[in-house]
Design a protein around this motif. Structure first.
Motif, PDB file in Angstrom:
ATOM      1  N   UNK A 140      52.319  76.992  19.917  1.00 57.53           N
ATOM      2  CA  UNK A 140      52.704  75.697  19.363  1.00 57.53           C
ATOM      3  C   UNK A 140      51.475  74.817  19.184  1.00 57.53           C
ATOM      4  N   UNK A 141      50.634  74.762  20.202  1.00 57.02           N
ATOM      5  CA  UNK A 141      49.410  73.947  20.162  1.00 57.02           C
ATOM      6  C   UNK A 141      48.532  74.354  18.978  1.00 57.02           C
ATOM      7  N   UNK A 142      48.297  75.648  18.822  1.00 54.92           N
ATOM      8  CA  UNK A 142      47.419  76.130  17.755  1.00 54.92           C
ATOM      9  C   UNK A 142      47.990  75.802  16.379  1.00 54.92           C
ATOM     10  N   UNK A 143      49.297  75.925  16.235  1.00 52.92           N
ATOM     11  CA  UNK A 143      49.910  75.620  14.949  1.00 52.92           C
ATOM     12  C   UNK A 143      49.751  74.143  14.597  1.00 52.92           C
ATOM     13  N   UNK A 144      49.995  73.259  15.549  1.00 52.69           N
ATOM     14  CA  UNK A 144      49.915  71.826  15.276  1.00 52.69           C
ATOM     15  C   UNK A 144      48.485  71.438  14.898  1.00 52.69           C
ATOM     16  N   UNK A 145      47.504  71.963  15.615  1.00 54.18           N
ATOM     17  CA  UNK A 145      46.108  71.684  15.269  1.00 54.18           C
ATOM     18  C   UNK A 145      45.800  72.196  13.862  1.00 54.18           C
ATOM     19  N   UNK A 146      46.211  73.407  13.579  1.00 54.63           N
ATOM     20  CA  UNK A 146      45.935  74.012  12.271  1.00 54.63           C
ATOM     21  C   UNK A 146      46.612  73.228  11.148  1.00 54.63           C
ATOM     22  N   UNK A 147      47.824  72.779  11.381  1.00 54.03           N
ATOM     23  CA  UNK A 147      48.557  72.015  10.368  1.00 54.03           C
ATOM     24  C   UNK A 147      47.834  70.702  10.058  1.00 54.03           C
ATOM     25  N   UNK A 148      47.364  70.015  11.096  1.00 49.10           N
ATOM     26  CA  UNK A 148      46.627  68.777  10.872  1.00 49.10           C
ATOM     27  C   UNK A 148      45.293  69.040  10.174  1.00 49.10           C
ATOM     28  N   UNK A 149      44.599  70.072  10.596  1.00 55.14           N
ATOM     29  CA  UNK A 149      43.251  70.340  10.094  1.00 55.14           C
ATOM     30  C   UNK A 149      43.244  70.955   8.700  1.00 55.14           C
ATOM     31  N   UNK A 150      44.141  71.901   8.462  1.00 50.99           N
ATOM     32  CA  UNK A 150      44.065  72.706   7.235  1.00 50.99           C
ATOM     33  C   UNK A 150      45.034  72.269   6.149  1.00 50.99           C
ATOM     34  N   UNK A 151      46.092  71.566   6.515  1.00 48.28           N
ATOM     35  CA  UNK A 151      47.014  71.083   5.480  1.00 48.28           C
ATOM     36  C   UNK A 151      46.881  69.571   5.266  1.00 48.28           C
ATOM     37  N   UNK A 152      47.105  68.800   6.327  1.00 42.42           N
ATOM     38  CA  UNK A 152      47.158  67.357   6.157  1.00 42.42           C
ATOM     39  C   UNK A 152      45.798  66.732   5.888  1.00 42.42           C
ATOM     40  N   UNK A 153      44.759  67.191   6.605  1.00 39.99           N
ATOM     41  CA  UNK A 153      43.445  66.543   6.408  1.00 39.99           C
ATOM     42  C   UNK A 153      42.915  66.731   4.991  1.00 39.99           C
ATOM     43  N   UNK A 154      42.970  67.941   4.406  1.00 38.34           N
ATOM     44  CA  UNK A 154      42.559  68.051   3.000  1.00 38.34           C
ATOM     45  C   UNK A 154      43.434  67.234   2.052  1.00 38.34           C
ATOM     46  N   UNK A 155      44.719  67.098   2.382  1.00 40.12           N
ATOM     47  CA  UNK A 155      45.607  66.326   1.515  1.00 40.12           C
ATOM     48  C   UNK A 155      45.218  64.856   1.482  1.00 40.12           C
ATOM     49  N   UNK A 156      44.672  64.337   2.584  1.00 38.18           N
ATOM     50  CA  UNK A 156      44.275  62.920   2.626  1.00 38.18           C
ATOM     51  C   UNK A 156      43.226  62.618   1.556  1.00 38.18           C
ATOM     52  N   UNK A 157      42.437  63.604   1.193  1.00 40.04           N
ATOM     53  CA  UNK A 157      41.381  63.401   0.197  1.00 40.04           C
ATOM     54  C   UNK A 157      41.936  63.289  -1.224  1.00 40.04           C
ATOM     55  N   UNK A 158      43.190  63.618  -1.428  1.00 43.52           N
ATOM     56  CA  UNK A 158      43.788  63.615  -2.770  1.00 43.52           C
ATOM     57  C   UNK A 158      44.546  62.304  -2.968  1.00 43.52           C
ATOM     58  N   UNK A 159      43.868  61.334  -3.533  1.00 39.96           N
ATOM     59  CA  UNK A 159      44.411  59.975  -3.605  1.00 39.96           C
ATOM     60  C   UNK A 159      45.751  59.925  -4.335  1.00 39.96           C
ATOM     61  N   UNK A 160      45.937  60.752  -5.355  1.00 42.89           N
ATOM     62  CA  UNK A 160      47.160  60.672  -6.159  1.00 42.89           C
ATOM     63  C   UNK A 160      48.416  60.950  -5.321  1.00 42.89           C
ATOM     64  N   UNK A 161      48.277  61.798  -4.296  1.00 36.58           N
ATOM     65  CA  UNK A 161      49.448  62.133  -3.488  1.00 36.58           C
ATOM     66  C   UNK A 161      49.988  60.926  -2.750  1.00 36.58           C
ATOM     67  N   UNK A 162      49.102  60.054  -2.317  1.00 36.69           N
ATOM     68  CA  UNK A 162      49.470  58.986  -1.397  1.00 36.69           C
ATOM     69  C   UNK A 162      50.007  57.754  -2.108  1.00 36.69           C
ATOM     70  N   UNK A 163      50.229  57.884  -3.400  1.00 40.21           N
ATOM     71  CA  UNK A 163      50.982  56.871  -4.132  1.00 40.21           C
ATOM     72  C   UNK A 163      52.484  57.159  -4.072  1.00 40.21           C
ATOM     73  N   UNK A 164      52.837  58.306  -3.499  1.00 38.18           N
ATOM     74  CA  UNK A 164      54.236  58.705  -3.392  1.00 38.18           C
ATOM     75  C   UNK A 164      54.770  58.382  -1.985  1.00 38.18           C
ATOM     76  N   UNK A 165      55.996  57.851  -1.944  1.00 39.89           N
ATOM     77  CA  UNK A 165      56.597  57.489  -0.664  1.00 39.89           C
ATOM     78  C   UNK A 165      56.614  58.658   0.310  1.00 39.89           C
TER      79      UNK A 165
END
Length: 251
Positions: A140-165
């Motif tokens: 569980x620990x490894x998955x949560x870290x990986x999800x934050x690091x490999x999915x969510x963190x790169x997504x933060x760099x994509x400004x267009x996504x964060x205009x959506x609710x």
């Protein structure tokens, strides 16, 4: 406790699914965890079929979901993964899943597996603990870290996504939930995550924006607020995720 429309959708879904003689049907997510909001929360389900699942059964499931969706608007929020007794193990395994109005294959994640063991709601058959292998804490620990690091963190760099609710809502809530899971080893609801976010330094205007959308009656955001909210959210989540991964990424 569910509302009338939700109960109607779930009752019909289970009644039609019984023709396939499932071993078990479980609810997870908000529906099982006590934070369900009709019309806003997804209806997250797991069904264990006797297996195997031939093409004829896949087509039958697709017809079941499409018919339910066409008759019951709320059924558009119903997501269900279909497992069999011999495919339950292994969080990396992809399973037939109805989600977002179509069939796909995707894993039943470690977070979902832990939810099922912790508070999964039995709609039919045997409880999760009778079939689903226990999930080690390290997994569980490894998955949560990986999800934050490999999915969510790169997504933060994509400004267009964060205009959506949806990205603002899920990004903020998922970060708070990840923090508690990594720090304390437990799962929390979306309501608890929203209550925690101010303590984690999140921008209060964004937190209240998410809260109104989930629990209140929000007005559509203005263009100015959508842009400002995107900047605030990305400015907070990027460094916050980096700090979380740095603190808990190595065990």
């Amino acid at each position: 406790m569910t509302d009338d429309a939700t109960a109607r959708v779930l009752d019909r879904f289970l009644a039609e699914l019984r023709a396939l003689a499932p071993v078990a049907v479980w609810a997870h997510g908000s529906l099982a965890g006590g934070d369900y909001q009709e019309g806003r929360s997804d209806l997250d389900m797991i069904a264990v079929l006797r297996g195997p699942v031939p093409l004829a059964t896949v087509r039958r499931l697709a017809r079941l979901h499409r018919g339910l969706r066409d008759d019951e608007p709320l059924a558009r929020k119903l997501h269900c993964s279909y497992l069999t007794p011999d495919t339950l193990a292994g969080a990396e395994r992809a399973h037939l899943t109805w989600a977002h109005n179509g069939l796909m294959r995707r894993p039943v994640t470690p977070v979902t597996r832990r939810e099922l063991h912790a508070f999964g709601l039995v709609r039919h058959g045997v409880p999760p603990g009778d079939l689903l292998p226990p999930l080690p804490d390290d997994e569980l620990h490894a998955f949560v870290v990986r999800d934050q690091k490999e999915f969510w963190r790169p997504a933060v760099r994509k400004a267009r996504l964060w205009k959506q609710d949806v990205w603002v809502d899920l990004g903020m809530v998922t970060f708070a939930r990840a923090t508690v899971t990594l720090r304390d080893g437990r799962l929390i609801s979306k309501r608890e995550a929203l209550d925690l976010l101010p303590e984690l330094g999140a921008p209060l205007d964004v937190v209240e924006d998410v809260r109104r959308r989930r629990y209140g009656d929000p007005a559509p955001p203005t263009a100015e607020w959508t842009m400002r909210r995107s900047e605030l959210t990305r400015g907070y989540l990027g460094p916050a995720m980096d700090g979380l991964v740095a603190a808990y990424g190595v065990r």
